[in-house]
Design a protein around this motif. Sequence first.
Motif, mmCIF file in Angstrom:
data_model
loop_
_atom_site.group_PDB
_atom_site.id
_atom_site.type_symbol
_atom_site.label_atom_id
_atom_site.label_comp_id
_atom_site.label_asym_id
_atom_site.label_seq_id
_atom_site.Cartn_x
_atom_site.Cartn_y
_atom_site.Cartn_z
ATOM 1 N N PHE A 60 0.824 -1.207 0.000
ATOM 2 C CA PHE A 60 0.000 0.000 0.000
ATOM 3 C C PHE A 60 0.861 1.260 0.000
ATOM 4 C CE2 PHE A 60 -2.946 3.224 1.535
ATOM 5 C CZ PHE A 60 -4.088 2.911 0.824
ATOM 6 N N THR A 61 1.811 1.350 0.922
ATOM 7 C CA THR A 61 2.705 2.508 0.937
ATOM 8 C C THR A 61 3.608 2.501 -0.281
ATOM 9 O OG1 THR A 61 2.683 2.560 3.358
ATOM 10 C CG2 THR A 61 4.488 3.702 2.259
ATOM 11 N N GLY A 62 4.062 1.314 -0.673
ATOM 12 C CA GLY A 62 4.974 1.204 -1.800
ATOM 13 C C GLY A 62 4.418 1.758 -3.097
ATOM 14 N N LYS A 63 3.155 1.461 -3.386
ATOM 15 C CA LYS A 63 2.613 1.910 -4.669
ATOM 16 C C LYS A 63 2.462 3.426 -4.719
ATOM 17 C CE LYS A 63 -2.347 1.193 -3.686
ATOM 18 N NZ LYS A 63 -3.574 0.456 -4.114
ATOM 19 N N TYR A 64 2.150 4.055 -3.584
ATOM 20 C CA TYR A 64 2.059 5.518 -3.596
ATOM 21 C C TYR A 64 3.449 6.156 -3.585
ATOM 22 C CZ TYR A 64 -2.931 5.093 -3.244
ATOM 23 O OH TYR A 64 -4.253 4.794 -3.527
ATOM 24 N N THR A 65 4.438 5.423 -3.100
ATOM 25 C CA THR A 65 5.817 5.887 -3.226
ATOM 26 C C THR A 65 6.227 5.880 -4.688
ATOM 27 O OG1 THR A 65 6.327 5.027 -1.022
ATOM 28 C CG2 THR A 65 8.187 5.503 -2.465
ATOM 29 N N VAL A 66 5.789 4.870 -5.437
ATOM 30 C CA VAL A 66 6.039 4.835 -6.880
ATOM 31 C C VAL A 66 5.403 6.043 -7.557
ATOM 32 C CG1 VAL A 66 5.573 3.567 -9.021
ATOM 33 C CG2 VAL A 66 6.272 2.322 -6.950
ATOM 34 N N PHE A 67 4.181 6.372 -7.179
ATOM 35 C CA PHE A 67 3.503 7.534 -7.769
ATOM 36 C C PHE A 67 4.293 8.816 -7.511
ATOM 37 C CE2 PHE A 67 0.578 11.122 -6.925
ATOM 38 C CZ PHE A 67 0.130 11.335 -8.224
ATOM 39 N N GLU A 68 4.732 9.026 -6.277
ATOM 40 C CA GLU A 68 5.469 10.244 -5.955
ATOM 41 C C GLU A 68 6.857 10.250 -6.583
ATOM 42 O OE1 GLU A 68 4.017 12.681 -4.750
ATOM 43 O OE2 GLU A 68 2.272 11.873 -3.679
ATOM 44 N N ALA A 69 7.417 9.064 -6.851
ATOM 45 C CA ALA A 69 8.742 8.989 -7.467
ATOM 46 C C ALA A 69 8.760 9.626 -8.853
ATOM 47 C CB ALA A 69 9.195 7.533 -7.560
ATOM 48 N N VAL A 70 7.623 9.619 -9.535
ATOM 49 C CA VAL A 70 7.555 10.210 -10.878
ATOM 50 C C VAL A 70 8.030 11.663 -10.855
ATOM 51 C CG1 VAL A 70 6.006 10.848 -12.770
ATOM 52 C CG2 VAL A 70 5.723 8.646 -11.605
ATOM 53 N N SER A 71 7.661 12.400 -9.807
ATOM 54 C CA SER A 71 8.083 13.800 -9.717
ATOM 55 C C SER A 71 9.336 13.978 -8.864
ATOM 56 C CB SER A 71 6.942 14.661 -9.142
ATOM 57 O OG SER A 71 6.549 14.187 -7.868
ATOM 58 N N VAL A 72 9.396 13.326 -7.699
ATOM 59 C CA VAL A 72 10.528 13.546 -6.786
ATOM 60 C C VAL A 72 11.832 13.035 -7.381
ATOM 61 C CG1 VAL A 72 11.453 13.088 -4.478
ATOM 62 C CG2 VAL A 72 9.001 13.436 -4.779
ATOM 63 N N LEU A 73 11.785 11.907 -8.079
ATOM 64 C CA LEU A 73 12.994 11.302 -8.644
ATOM 65 C C LEU A 73 13.102 11.538 -10.147
ATOM 66 C CD1 LEU A 73 13.002 7.845 -6.790
ATOM 67 C CD2 LEU A 73 13.944 10.036 -6.019
ATOM 68 N N ALA A 74 12.490 12.613 -10.626
ATOM 69 C CA ALA A 74 12.423 12.866 -12.074
ATOM 70 C C ALA A 74 13.797 12.952 -12.726
ATOM 71 C CB ALA A 74 11.642 14.156 -12.334
ATOM 72 N N ASP A 75 14.793 13.426 -11.989
ATOM 73 C CA ASP A 75 16.136 13.585 -12.571
ATOM 74 C C ASP A 75 17.073 12.439 -12.199
ATOM 75 O OD1 ASP A 75 16.117 14.280 -9.907
ATOM 76 O OD2 ASP A 75 17.597 15.881 -10.119
ATOM 77 N N LEU A 76 16.510 11.344 -11.681
ATOM 78 C CA LEU A 76 17.321 10.203 -11.267
ATOM 79 C C LEU A 76 16.881 8.932 -11.984
ATOM 80 C CD1 LEU A 76 17.361 10.874 -7.408
ATOM 81 C CD2 LEU A 76 19.186 11.377 -9.032
ATOM 82 N N LYS A 77 17.740 7.930 -11.937
ATOM 83 C CA LYS A 77 17.413 6.612 -12.493
ATOM 84 C C LYS A 77 16.896 5.732 -11.360
ATOM 85 C CE LYS A 77 21.606 6.450 -13.875
ATOM 86 N NZ LYS A 77 22.935 6.021 -14.411
ATOM 87 N N TRP A 78 15.650 5.286 -11.498
ATOM 88 C CA TRP A 78 15.065 4.521 -10.410
ATOM 89 C C TRP A 78 14.318 3.305 -10.921
ATOM 90 C CZ3 TRP A 78 9.603 4.337 -9.909
ATOM 91 C CH2 TRP A 78 8.887 5.248 -10.704
ATOM 92 N N GLY A 79 14.110 2.358 -10.018
ATOM 93 C CA GLY A 79 13.380 1.144 -10.349
ATOM 94 C C GLY A 79 12.555 0.691 -9.153
ATOM 95 N N ILE A 80 11.869 -0.435 -9.319
ATOM 96 C CA ILE A 80 11.045 -0.974 -8.232
ATOM 97 C C ILE A 80 11.392 -2.443 -8.022
ATOM 98 C CG2 ILE A 80 9.189 0.655 -8.727
ATOM 99 C CD1 ILE A 80 7.594 -1.679 -9.951
ATOM 100 N N ALA A 81 11.055 -2.947 -6.842
ATOM 101 C CA ALA A 81 11.397 -4.328 -6.525
ATOM 102 C C ALA A 81 10.334 -4.948 -5.639
ATOM 103 C CB ALA A 81 12.755 -4.392 -5.829
ATOM 104 N N GLY A 82 10.244 -6.272 -5.716
ATOM 105 C CA GLY A 82 9.319 -7.068 -4.924
ATOM 106 C C GLY A 82 9.423 -8.506 -5.387
ATOM 107 N N ARG A 83 8.530 -9.341 -4.888
ATOM 108 C CA ARG A 83 8.660 -10.758 -5.211
ATOM 109 C C ARG A 83 7.749 -11.217 -6.341
ATOM 110 N NH1 ARG A 83 5.964 -13.428 0.251
ATOM 111 N NH2 ARG A 83 3.878 -12.506 0.016
#
Length: 424
Positions: free
Chosen positions: A15-38
């Motif tokens: 639940f927290t993770g998916k909204y962190t992904v949403f905010e990453a679109v703007s907060v991490l806009a100038d960085l290279k990022w990915g996601i992880a899980g099982r």
Amino acid sequence: MAERLDVIIFGASGFTGKYTVFEAVSVLADLKWGIAGRNRKKLEAVLEDMGTKANKNLKNIPIVIADIEDQSSLVEMAKRCRVLVNCCGPYRFYGEPVVRACLEAGTHHVDVSGEPQYMETMQLKYHKQAQERSIYVVSACGFDSIPADMGIIFIEKNFDGVVNSVETYLQSYTKGGSAGGRGGIHFGTWESAVYGLAHANELRGIRQQLYAEKMPRFEPVLKHRPLIFRSEIVDGVCLPFPGADRSVVMRSQRFIYEQEKKRPIQMHAYVAFGSYVTACLVALVAVVFGLLAKFSFGRRLLLKYPGLFSFGFISHEGPSEAAMERTYFSMTMKALGWPKTDNNNPPTGSPSKSLMVRVSGPNPGYGATCVALLSTAKTILKESDKMPGKGGVLPPGAAFAKTSLISELEKHEHGMKFEILANK
């Protein structure tokens, strides 16, 4: 080997993770990022859903498969990035393997834990190793406890003198009336609180090992307020705040005292309500919660019927987006101390100077929290030269006191605002 990413969000399908992904679109806009899980399918679904919500195609965001039950997969995940953003809680059960993986891989680690036993155990066990590996491990990087910890840093930067004490008053409110629908907090937060309270007696032993020497006593001592009281500061009826804020702030203040020999700030935290009726109902729930959490049978009841024991505030589905978008928080902080003098003598007499500040923002649990979490990761990447030493297991106030984290938090729509209300 694939190119090393700046940030990976682990537990991205939660639940927290998916909204962190949403905010990453703007907060991490100038960085290279990915996601992880099982589960790759769930991770792909998160990218699709949050991409639609953000009006951004996220299909090219890298996906890393890692399982909390497979330590080697955690190490391989950590090797893929410079900072790991860990959204996989409760951290009492799932946090330590990820910290160990980051230490082995040489990767910084941030999370949103509000669990003092977990945070202080990690400091006890891994602080020296993190220093040796030049790795920062920073917890409490969300609503617990960025507003309080960084709020006190903000106070010190704007207090022309010596601060003796700070009282914090937390309020939350919904604009436009009740949003209806599901509960206001996800079950995972409730589960962390249940087990945290059940094992609260562990803290004394942890702290005895963590801090061999007691802090000196500073006068005047900040006294506790009554259990229930009306405060003129926020015009509300207040109770002691049961979260991790004071624990986190005290760790930061102790660290700064030990490193810089600066007088530590005393702090007490409260939560404010609109009436005595509401405050008394909350106090009743807290008493029942506390009693049940002490026994295994009571814990089973709390975990099986969270909605019943929280009057519908907790749910497995978490709050609806409508509710989150209309929920805001405000933390009013009153500091007392002494004005600056021409000499460097220790202050004497009763505190004669005050400063009132406010930290506020939207959607504290899943908006401001996610922005704060990602902002701490970004700050480590860009300003590690302004952080203490070369690494360690630290609370946010200690880690980011000399960085521009506060400015970063204020840049974003779902970030936090730091402002001065009165300076006397």
